[in-house]
Design a protein around this motif. Sequence first.
Motif, PDB file in Angstrom:
ATOM      1  N   VAL A  42       0.849  -1.205   0.000  1.00  0.00           N
ATOM      2  CA  VAL A  42       0.000   0.000   0.000  1.00  0.00           C
ATOM      3  C   VAL A  42       0.877   1.244   0.000  1.00  0.00           C
ATOM      4  O   VAL A  42       0.623   2.210  -0.738  1.00  0.00           O
ATOM      5  N   LEU A  43       1.928   1.231   0.791  1.00  0.00           N
ATOM      6  CA  LEU A  43       2.860   2.364   0.833  1.00  0.00           C
ATOM      7  C   LEU A  43       3.536   2.562  -0.514  1.00  0.00           C
ATOM      8  O   LEU A  43       3.708   3.701  -0.977  1.00  0.00           O
ATOM      9  N   ALA A  44       3.911   1.472  -1.174  1.00  0.00           N
ATOM     10  CA  ALA A  44       4.528   1.574  -2.498  1.00  0.00           C
ATOM     11  C   ALA A  44       3.568   2.195  -3.502  1.00  0.00           C
ATOM     12  O   ALA A  44       3.969   3.003  -4.350  1.00  0.00           O
ATOM     13  N   GLU A  45       2.279   1.855  -3.413  1.00  0.00           N
ATOM     14  CA  GLU A  45       1.272   2.457  -4.300  1.00  0.00           C
ATOM     15  C   GLU A  45       1.174   3.966  -4.074  1.00  0.00           C
ATOM     16  O   GLU A  45       1.160   4.753  -5.024  1.00  0.00           O
ATOM     17  N   LEU A  46       1.153   4.377  -2.800  1.00  0.00           N
ATOM     18  CA  LEU A  46       1.070   5.805  -2.486  1.00  0.00           C
ATOM     19  C   LEU A  46       2.327   6.543  -2.936  1.00  0.00           C
ATOM     20  O   LEU A  46       2.248   7.652  -3.487  1.00  0.00           O
ATOM     21  N   LEU A  47       3.493   5.929  -2.726  1.00  0.00           N
ATOM     22  CA  LEU A  47       4.747   6.552  -3.166  1.00  0.00           C
ATOM     23  C   LEU A  47       4.817   6.645  -4.685  1.00  0.00           C
ATOM     24  O   LEU A  47       5.333   7.628  -5.231  1.00  0.00           O
ATOM     25  N   LEU A  48       4.291   5.656  -5.369  1.00  0.00           N
ATOM     26  CA  LEU A  48       4.256   5.689  -6.826  1.00  0.00           C
ATOM     27  C   LEU A  48       3.388   6.833  -7.331  1.00  0.00           C
ATOM     28  O   LEU A  48       3.754   7.531  -8.277  1.00  0.00           O
TER      29      LEU A  48
END
Length: 199
Positions: A13-19
């Motif tokens: 989920v964090l990777a999606e937000l950072l992307l």
Amino acid sequence: MTGRLALLAFLLVLAELLLILASWLLSAMPTVHVRSLLSSEGVRWLMGHIAESLSTPILAWILLLGMGYGCLRRSGLLTSFSVPRASLPHRTRIAQWSLFAFLIAYVVVILLLTAVPHAILLSATGQLFPSPFSASIVPVVAFGVTMGSIIFGVMSGHFSTFSDIYESLVSGLRSVAPIILFYLLIIQLFFTAAFAFLF
């Protein structure tokens, strides 16, 4: 184990937000060709393609294989082959023969649909790969496992009511619930990255 899986889900989920944030920052650079997910086009894509992105054939495969696994586990089929045949109850031995008969019939039907000339599951050019059969090989396997397990379970007495069969199917879906969660997170991340960077 649950704690590690929860952490992995959080990281996805964090990777999606950072992307999403990175696509917005990189799109402001004139030399970098990136579509911002926070632009009007990006927001429209995110909102309009969620269901389309998530509903790939892989999701259906996970669900079908999960149901097959639930039936296989609850039917007693796996444990019946770990016991010497001589010590098996008569009903279990009949269930095994019923399973073998079903599997032979099932394989014969699949061969008739794929191996004979002009079979209906071959491609227009007569090839097996790619063809309608190759596109449906996972559902075909899942259906065979599910039906074979149900036949064995009914014949051996592990499934005595429709509720037992229903519960075995649902238990299989429960068992693949963590896989479904990670599938949703990974596939959304993949398509989001593809929208931002591959165009």
